[in-house]
Write a protein that holds these residues in place. Structure first.
Motif, PDB file in Angstrom:
ATOM      1  N   MET A 207       0.819  -1.209   0.000  1.00 32.18           N
ATOM      2  CA  MET A 207       0.000   0.000   0.000  1.00 32.18           C
ATOM      3  C   MET A 207       0.855   1.263   0.000  1.00 32.18           C
ATOM      4  SD  MET A 207      -3.185  -0.682  -0.238  1.00 32.18           S
ATOM      5  CE  MET A 207      -4.303  -2.070  -0.083  1.00 32.18           C
ATOM      6  N   ASP A 208       1.957   1.224   0.734  1.00 29.05           N
ATOM      7  CA  ASP A 208       2.837   2.399   0.785  1.00 29.05           C
ATOM      8  C   ASP A 208       3.350   2.780  -0.600  1.00 29.05           C
ATOM      9  OD1 ASP A 208       2.599   2.877   3.470  1.00 29.05           O
ATOM     10  OD2 ASP A 208       4.518   1.985   4.039  1.00 29.05           O
ATOM     11  N   VAL A 209       3.745   1.789  -1.391  1.00 27.16           N
ATOM     12  CA  VAL A 209       4.275   2.074  -2.726  1.00 27.16           C
ATOM     13  C   VAL A 209       3.150   2.312  -3.738  1.00 27.16           C
ATOM     14  CG1 VAL A 209       5.676   1.203  -4.642  1.00 27.16           C
ATOM     15  CG2 VAL A 209       6.383   0.776  -2.275  1.00 27.16           C
ATOM     16  N   ASN A 210       2.229   1.360  -3.822  1.00 26.98           N
ATOM     17  CA  ASN A 210       1.237   1.370  -4.905  1.00 26.98           C
ATOM     18  C   ASN A 210       0.153   2.419  -4.730  1.00 26.98           C
ATOM     19  OD1 ASN A 210       2.716  -0.830  -5.678  1.00 26.98           O
ATOM     20  ND2 ASN A 210       1.026  -2.271  -5.683  1.00 26.98           N
ATOM     21  N   LEU A 211      -0.220   2.701  -3.488  1.00 24.15           N
ATOM     22  CA  LEU A 211      -1.317   3.643  -3.249  1.00 24.15           C
ATOM     23  C   LEU A 211      -0.831   4.960  -2.651  1.00 24.15           C
ATOM     24  CD1 LEU A 211      -4.299   4.244  -3.386  1.00 24.15           C
ATOM     25  CD2 LEU A 211      -4.581   3.109  -1.166  1.00 24.15           C
ATOM     26  N   ILE A 212      -0.119   4.900  -1.526  1.00 24.85           N
ATOM     27  CA  ILE A 212       0.381   6.140  -0.923  1.00 24.85           C
ATOM     28  C   ILE A 212       1.368   6.821  -1.860  1.00 24.85           C
ATOM     29  CG2 ILE A 212       1.599   7.158   1.039  1.00 24.85           C
ATOM     30  CD1 ILE A 212      -1.219   6.063   1.669  1.00 24.85           C
ATOM     31  N   GLY A 213       2.234   6.029  -2.498  1.00 27.60           N
ATOM     32  CA  GLY A 213       3.193   6.607  -3.447  1.00 27.60           C
ATOM     33  C   GLY A 213       2.500   7.289  -4.607  1.00 27.60           C
ATOM     34  N   ALA A 214       1.451   6.647  -5.140  1.00 25.79           N
ATOM     35  CA  ALA A 214       0.691   7.255  -6.240  1.00 25.79           C
ATOM     36  C   ALA A 214      -0.036   8.507  -5.765  1.00 25.79           C
ATOM     37  CB  ALA A 214      -0.299   6.245  -6.805  1.00 25.79           C
ATOM     38  N   PHE A 215      -0.629   8.449  -4.567  1.00 26.28           N
ATOM     39  CA  PHE A 215      -1.319   9.606  -4.000  1.00 26.28           C
ATOM     40  C   PHE A 215      -0.364  10.788  -3.813  1.00 26.28           C
ATOM     41  CE2 PHE A 215      -1.485  11.590   0.258  1.00 26.28           C
ATOM     42  CZ  PHE A 215      -2.464  12.550   0.015  1.00 26.28           C
ATOM     43  N   LEU A 216       0.814  10.519  -3.258  1.00 27.95           N
ATOM     44  CA  LEU A 216       1.773  11.611  -3.029  1.00 27.95           C
ATOM     45  C   LEU A 216       2.238  12.223  -4.345  1.00 27.95           C
ATOM     46  CD1 LEU A 216       3.923  10.078  -0.136  1.00 27.95           C
ATOM     47  CD2 LEU A 216       2.320  12.001   0.032  1.00 27.95           C
ATOM     48  N   GLY A 217       2.445  11.373  -5.353  1.00 28.02           N
ATOM     49  CA  GLY A 217       2.800  11.900  -6.666  1.00 28.02           C
ATOM     50  C   GLY A 217       1.719  12.810  -7.200  1.00 28.02           C
ATOM     51  N   LEU A 218       0.473  12.365  -7.124  1.00 27.50           N
ATOM     52  CA  LEU A 218      -0.647  13.207  -7.562  1.00 27.50           C
ATOM     53  C   LEU A 218      -0.692  14.510  -6.771  1.00 27.50           C
ATOM     54  CD1 LEU A 218      -3.437  10.496  -7.880  1.00 27.50           C
ATOM     55  CD2 LEU A 218      -2.487  11.824  -9.760  1.00 27.50           C
ATOM     56  N   LYS A 219      -0.573  14.401  -5.479  1.00 31.60           N
ATOM     57  CA  LYS A 219      -0.670  15.586  -4.614  1.00 31.60           C
ATOM     58  C   LYS A 219       0.303  16.674  -5.028  1.00 31.60           C
ATOM     59  CE  LYS A 219      -0.024  17.035   0.209  1.00 31.60           C
ATOM     60  NZ  LYS A 219       0.229  16.589   1.615  1.00 31.60           N
ATOM     61  N   HIS A 220       1.557  16.298  -5.226  1.00 35.97           N
ATOM     62  CA  HIS A 220       2.580  17.321  -5.467  1.00 35.97           C
ATOM     63  C   HIS A 220       2.729  17.696  -6.937  1.00 35.97           C
ATOM     64  CE1 HIS A 220       3.733  17.691  -1.305  1.00 35.97           C
ATOM     65  NE2 HIS A 220       3.626  16.378  -1.204  1.00 35.97           N
ATOM     66  N   VAL A 221       2.498  16.760  -7.843  1.00 32.81           N
ATOM     67  CA  VAL A 221       2.541  17.118  -9.259  1.00 32.81           C
ATOM     68  C   VAL A 221       1.319  17.949  -9.645  1.00 32.81           C
ATOM     69  CG1 VAL A 221       2.519  16.234 -11.627  1.00 32.81           C
ATOM     70  CG2 VAL A 221       4.000  15.172  -9.916  1.00 32.81           C
ATOM     71  N   MET A 222       0.157  17.587  -9.113  1.00 32.21           N
ATOM     72  CA  MET A 222      -1.055  18.347  -9.439  1.00 32.21           C
ATOM     73  C   MET A 222      -0.955  19.800  -8.976  1.00 32.21           C
ATOM     74  SD  MET A 222      -4.124  15.547  -8.895  1.00 32.21           S
ATOM     75  CE  MET A 222      -5.411  16.784  -8.862  1.00 32.21           C
ATOM     76  N   LYS A 223      -0.263  20.049  -7.865  1.00 34.26           N
ATOM     77  CA  LYS A 223      -0.073  21.434  -7.420  1.00 34.26           C
ATOM     78  C   LYS A 223       0.620  22.253  -8.502  1.00 34.26           C
ATOM     79  CE  LYS A 223       0.213  20.603  -2.420  1.00 34.26           C
ATOM     80  NZ  LYS A 223       1.119  20.596  -1.246  1.00 34.26           N
ATOM     81  N   THR A 224       1.647  21.658  -9.095  1.00 38.69           N
ATOM     82  CA  THR A 224       2.374  22.333 -10.172  1.00 38.69           C
ATOM     83  C   THR A 224       1.499  22.506 -11.398  1.00 38.69           C
ATOM     84  OG1 THR A 224       4.547  21.589  -9.450  1.00 38.69           O
ATOM     85  CG2 THR A 224       4.294  22.057 -11.795  1.00 38.69           C
ATOM     86  N   MET A 225       0.788  21.457 -11.773  1.00 39.96           N
ATOM     87  CA  MET A 225      -0.053  21.526 -12.969  1.00 39.96           C
ATOM     88  C   MET A 225      -1.212  22.504 -12.789  1.00 39.96           C
ATOM     89  SD  MET A 225      -0.119  17.580 -14.332  1.00 39.96           S
ATOM     90  CE  MET A 225       1.334  16.871 -15.128  1.00 39.96           C
ATOM     91  N   ILE A 226      -1.733  22.620 -11.572  1.00 40.02           N
ATOM     92  CA  ILE A 226      -2.799  23.592 -11.299  1.00 40.02           C
ATOM     93  C   ILE A 226      -2.276  25.012 -11.507  1.00 40.02           C
ATOM     94  CG2 ILE A 226      -4.155  24.604  -9.406  1.00 40.02           C
ATOM     95  CD1 ILE A 226      -4.633  21.676  -8.450  1.00 40.02           C
ATOM     96  N   GLU A 227      -1.055  25.276 -11.060  1.00 41.15           N
ATOM     97  CA  GLU A 227      -0.444  26.596 -11.289  1.00 41.15           C
ATOM     98  C   GLU A 227      -0.245  26.854 -12.780  1.00 41.15           C
ATOM     99  OE1 GLU A 227       3.151  26.799  -9.047  1.00 41.15           O
ATOM    100  OE2 GLU A 227       2.128  26.685  -7.106  1.00 41.15           O
TER     101      GLU A 227
END
Length: 255
Positions: free
Chosen positions: A108-128
């Motif tokens: 879960m840490d890699v497959n789900l939390i890792g994917a969530f964290l990637g979305l969280k921080h990349v989406m911030k950039t893409m939203i800007e």
């Protein structure tokens, strides 16, 4: 379709699908930021790629590492046009009654939390930026059950739901989010699955897995990368919030 001067960030870039995706986007002129746990493994990948490539060692389940790989990409290239959120592991095989909490947490840490964290921080950039495309690597295990692989299956079911929610949150900012759901792909992960499912009888396990596919074979990593490439391109400009099975006809036979 061209990605000339586009910036493509790929996690799990030293694995089979990640390597194929990196080569596909690089061949179309993209600048690459490649992320994996082992920077040494990434150096072997970059030796096969022409063009601008940034290599970043990171644990995708660690938020500081995720913030770091996003910031390093921005420092080097100034933007992120495409995010291939691809890192994943299959974990240890065991029926639910024999599974360990440690294995569940690791997957879960890699497959789900890792994917969530990637979305969280990349989406911030893409939203800007008010633009961007994200392709998450799910699995047909996110649509079906698989004895002995409950942790993996649960993580990929969750990732498909996460992808749909991310797409809705991102749509107002001209950001598209989709997921690919492959069946068995002829990579090191499938070698691990063959071994875990039938140790000492890997050849027979492979034959059984391939026989269950209507097209009677595994996918190649290039075939998965081709789908990712299409979903990231302007040819898929009205596609978001979806997942795409790429399973040799397996979806046509499942309930």
């Amino acid at each position: 379709m061209s990605f000339e001067n586009k910036v493509v960030l790929i996690t799990g870039a030293a694995g089979g699908i990640g390597i194929a995706a990196a080569k596909k986007f690089a061949a179309s002129g993209a600048h690459l930021a490649l992320v994996d746990l082992s920077k040494e493994a990434l150096e072997k990948v970059s030796a096969e790629i022409d063009g601008k490539v940034l290599l970043i060692g990171a644990d995708v389940s660690n938020e500081e590492d995720v913030e770091n790989y996003v910031q390093k990409t921005l420092d080097e290239f100034g933007k992120i046009d495409v995010f291939v959120n691809n890192a994943g592991i299959n974990g240890d095989f065991a029926n639910i009654v024999d599974q360990t909490v440690e294995n569940y947490k690791k997957v879960m840490d890699v497959n789900l939390i890792g994917a969530f964290l990637g979305l969280k921080h990349v989406m911030k950039t893409m939203i800007e930026q008010k633009s961007g495309v994200i392709v998450n690597t799910a699995s047909n295990g996110g649509l079906l059950g698989a004895p002995g692989m409950s942790a993996y299956v649960a993580s990929k079911h969750a990732l498909i739901g996460l992808s749909k929610t991310a797409a809705l949150e991102a749509a107002p900012y001209n950001i598209r989010v989709n997921a690919v759901a492959p069946s068995g792909v002829d990579t090191a992960m499938m070698r691990s699955i063959e071994t875990n499912s039938a140790k000492g009888h890997e050849k027979e396990a492979r034959e059984a897995f391939e026989a269950a596919v209507p097209l009677k074979r595994y996918a190649t990593a290039d075939e998965i990368a081709n789908l990712m490439y299409f979903l990231a391109s302007d040819d898929a400009s009205f596609i978001t919030g979806s997942y795409y099975r790429i399973d040799g006809g397996g979806g046509a036979t499942s309930v």
